[in-house]
Design a protein around this motif. Sequence first.
Motif, PDB file in Angstrom:
ATOM      1  N   ILE A   1      -9.231   1.770   3.551  1.00 40.18           N
ATOM      2  CA  ILE A   1      -8.397   0.779   3.958  1.00 40.18           C
ATOM      3  C   ILE A   1      -8.690   0.098   5.446  1.00 40.18           C
ATOM      4  O   ILE A   1      -8.756  -0.953   5.721  1.00 40.18           O
TER       5      ILE A   1
ATOM      6  N   PRO B   1      -7.946  -3.296   0.277  1.00 46.02           N
ATOM      7  CA  PRO B   1      -6.747  -3.912   0.038  1.00 46.02           C
ATOM      8  C   PRO B   1      -6.824  -5.511   0.551  1.00 46.02           C
ATOM      9  O   PRO B   1      -6.297  -6.607  -0.226  1.00 46.02           O
TER      10      PRO B   1
ATOM     11  N   ILE C   1       0.791  -1.092   0.124  1.00 46.48           N
ATOM     12  CA  ILE C   1      -0.049   0.020   0.104  1.00 46.48           C
ATOM     13  C   ILE C   1       0.798   1.351   0.098  1.00 46.48           C
ATOM     14  O   ILE C   1       1.785   1.422   0.873  1.00 46.48           O
TER      15      ILE C   1
ATOM     16  N   TRP D   1      -3.148   0.500  -3.765  1.00 52.56           N
ATOM     17  CA  TRP D   1      -2.890  -0.512  -3.692  1.00 52.56           C
ATOM     18  C   TRP D   1      -2.248  -1.477  -4.804  1.00 52.56           C
ATOM     19  O   TRP D   1      -2.863  -1.390  -5.728  1.00 52.56           O
TER      20      TRP D   1
END
Length: 369
Positions: free
Chosen positions: A166, A172, A115, A134
């Motif tokens: 996130i 992600p 990330i 990501w």
Amino acid sequence: MGLTSNTVLALAIIAGVLLFAATIWFWPKLSGRTGRAVLGRIGLLLATQLALFSAVGLAANKSFLFYGSWADLLGRETSIGKVVDHSMSSKDIKVVDKQELDVPGGGKPQVGGQILKVAITGQKSKITTPGYVWLPPEYFQPQHKDENFPASIVLTGYPGTAENLIKGLDYPMKAFSMSKAGKMKPMILVMLRPTVAPPRDTECVDVPGGPQTETFFAVDLPQAVTDTFRVGKKAENMGFIGNSTGGYCALKIAAHYPQTFGAAAGLSAYYEAPDDPTTGDLFHGDEKLRQRADVLHSIGNKKPTGTSFLVTSSEVGEPNLDGTKKFVKLVKSPDRVSSIILDSGGHNFNTWRREIPPMLTWMSGRIQA
């Protein structure tokens, strides 16, 4: 103990319960008309109310991540940070930091992906805003070093933060897990909030004499992504995803820029820009600009080019159900439309968490490298 920690929230709840119990217990002893009794009653009521409001506020902040720390809450986080120019930076996207995914072996990008915390600058709009990117593990693996990847822009709602995507919605981690399970192709996610001129809610509109937000998201950002990462420049290579305000932006921009976005998913999207104190005057009396910002008007007048759309709502709990049904009816072939209609679900993170996995599978089938 951090602002978003479970310990702080638990202590606030316990304090509220104990103070409520104390108020009930001591009330008979403080029922007199003396100054001491009156002050005692006021003190207990005030302390109980403060504890209860604190617990509610901490719970809301933990869910929506309006503030990430005590310093952030108190306005002490004023620096914009030090920009570190890493190898994947470009003239439009500067990498500020890198994060690992909390998975076994995640310290190696080729195992757990990466990330990137970034600062993105639009060449035409002159807008600079923070965000996250990501990159899936495959992006770093030697056998894929010459391959392109599909990418999707992901927007949160207003006045959310990019961190919500996130920490709150787990984009992600979901993308990593689903790709590993073969439920979607590896995909780059570019995660931002729609508020690029805070605190104003510009609704992804090019405001006359103001922020050129549509230009940033529709022109500058895709260009920056394709210039920086291994992403193709065709519509079939890029999607647009969003929830709430972000969903409205995703559907609207994909309708107006089919040459850039091959697919768009609007989770709990609404279909017309609001007019309230947070937006200010977005259109300055320009009726064409107002119509352009009306998603139902735009999709009804769109020349079909093969763009794919996904919209979501709930039979009970979502205010956008009627608009969503109208949107579905307005899409004309060869454009395609799909929907997720839950039996019940409000305009909140829990609802979006139920919709994101099937949406990612759908998006993976609509865009390609």
